[in-house]
Design an enzyme around this catalytic site. Structure first.
Site, PDB file in Angstrom:
ATOM      1  CG  HIS A 128      43.594   2.478  -4.432  1.00  0.00           C
ATOM      2  ND1 HIS A 128      43.595   1.007  -4.680  1.00  0.00           N
ATOM      3  CD2 HIS A 128      42.165   3.301  -5.035  1.00  0.00           C
ATOM      4  CE1 HIS A 128      41.923   1.741  -5.571  1.00  0.00           C
ATOM      5  NE2 HIS A 128      41.724   2.519  -5.609  1.00  0.00           N
ATOM      6  CG  HIS A 199      43.418   4.747 -10.075  1.00  0.00           C
ATOM      7  ND1 HIS A 199      42.487   5.587  -9.773  1.00  0.00           N
ATOM      8  CD2 HIS A 199      42.783   4.046  -8.964  1.00  0.00           C
ATOM      9  CE1 HIS A 199      41.370   5.205  -9.640  1.00  0.00           C
ATOM     10  NE2 HIS A 199      41.249   4.333  -8.993  1.00  0.00           N
ATOM     11  CD  GLU A 344      40.690   1.465 -10.679  1.00  0.00           C
ATOM     12  OE1 GLU A 344      41.406   1.017 -10.073  1.00  0.00           O
ATOM     13  OE2 GLU A 344      39.918   1.942 -10.653  1.00  0.00           O
TER      14      GLU A 344
END
Length: 383
Positions: A128, A199, A344
């Site tokens: 991420h 997210h 996501e």
């Protein structure tokens, strides 16, 4: 946008809202960062009673109040009441992740013959965008409509090891048909990988686990992964596997068949979408005004439904497998395993190292475009 079974009357149910002339985004202080900067909290409402709260710290959606089939509102996202709890650390509750969402194998990639090393924050991999990703940035924000806020973040050249100055804009809009619309745009001055996503952890019951939620994903294929969750590079059919969500299926129905520890889903699905929009050498922008159907979630007791529409080629299903009860969220709810699910929308994990996956490289003069819509309603009466 096709309704796909949502009751138009139910979508419009809930407590009657304000008139158009009265509607506005409310702004308040959410807290202060350690360096003294102030994080703001924006409250968006529509005339059908839906309420969204989002802070410019990480563009985190902290609350999302949605009516059930009887018009009763409940907050359907995981998160905290106070900024301090987010600053203390959390599993990406409700934020924007970037510069590259999901995993980059070995925390490195080669671009135009140059090797770029990234910080490894999940074993040997970069997850991420690294330990100080976009989820920890204080975005600039301004109200641009009666239920719309525009956020901007400039990531400097070398940020978390990524090349190029990246200018990102996220426009977040609450629509009158109870949809939360995320529109991402980005430009760069050097070639760089970009893969942004929201997210959010959703629980349409408001509390409890999501194991009884019924899920459908518009995907015939998925990307198998290694034990460290990085794709192997293969693309396989979901048929005959516990990843087959082509028909509505309870999330908890096949957990024991996955062989995951802790049990749960953390898998990337290849969406049907519009394959003609994929560009395998440059960042895939899709058609930003024409999101395709991605997924549908139903919660049987409340009757709430969430549909996801996106311009992205993939979606990561994650079912909160690593939640362990140590985090206490809003209203004192202790978040146990499977307390929420994430959908996501994204390019495939590690695409920067797998050139046969849809490309993630943004170059100067091009615009990264991504649109994802989370639309809420209730099941048709009698359905």
């Amino acid at each position: 946008m096709k309704n796909r079974g949502m009751s138009a009357a139910a979508v419009g149910s809930g407590r009657a809202g304000t008139t158009h002339a009265e509607r506005k985004v409310e702004t308040e202080t959410f807290g202060r960062l350690p360096d003294g900067r102030v994080a703001r909290l924006f409250t968006l409402r529509n005339r059908r009673g839906m309420v969204v709260k989002v802070t410019n710290y990480g563009t985190i959606v902290t609350e999302l109040h949605v009516p059930d089939s009887r018009g009763r509102l409940a907050d359907v996202v995981l998160g905290f009441d106070r900024l301090e709890s987010y600053l203390a650390g959390h599993p990406y509750f409700g934020c924007t992740v970037g510069r590259v969402a999901n995993r980059i194998a070995g925390a490195r990639f080669v671009l135009d013959g140059q090797v770029f090393e990234l910080p490894a924050n999940e074993g040997r991999n970069c997850l991420h965008g690294g330990p100080i990703g976009f989820d920890k940035a204080l975005w600039r924000a301004r109200v641009v409509g009666p239920a719309s806020v525009r956020f901007r973040h400039i990531s400097p050249d070398g940020d978390q090891g990524f090349p190029g100055r990246l200018d990102v804009i996220l426009t977040l809009t609450l629509t009158e048909d109870n949809a939360l619309r995320f529109e991402y745009r980005a430009r760069t001055d050097r070639p760089t990988p970009v893969n942004l996503t929201h997210h959010g952890y959703f629980n349409l019951a408001g509390q409890g686990t999501v194991l009884q939620h019924r899920l459908m994903i518009a995907a015939d294929f998925y990307t198998p992964k290694r034990p460290d969750h990085v794709p192997t590079g293969e693309i396989r059919s979901v048929a005959g596997t516990p990843l087959d969500f082509r028909e509505p299926t309870c999330i908890g129905a096949r957990l024991d068949q996955l062989g995951e520890q802790p049990p749960g889903y953390d898998h990337n699905f290849v969406l049907r979408g519009d394959p003609e929009g994929w560009n395998h050498t440059e960042v895939w922008g899709g058609r930003p005004d024409c999101p395709a159907f991605c997924a549908r979630v139903e919660e049987p007791h409340s009757g709430r439904v969430m549909e996801v529409w996106t311009t992205e080629p993939g979606v990561q299903l994650y079912t909160g497998n690593w939640l362990d009860g140590s985090l206490v969220g809003k209203g004192g709810w202790r978040y146990e395993r499977h307390a929420g699910l994430c959908l996501e929308t994204q390019h495939f994990p590690n695409a920067v190292n797998l050139p046969h996956f849809p490309g993630v490289i943004l170059r100067p003069g091009r615009i990264y475009r991504q649109t994802t819509i989370y639309r809420f309603g209730t099941v048709d009466e009698g359905s």
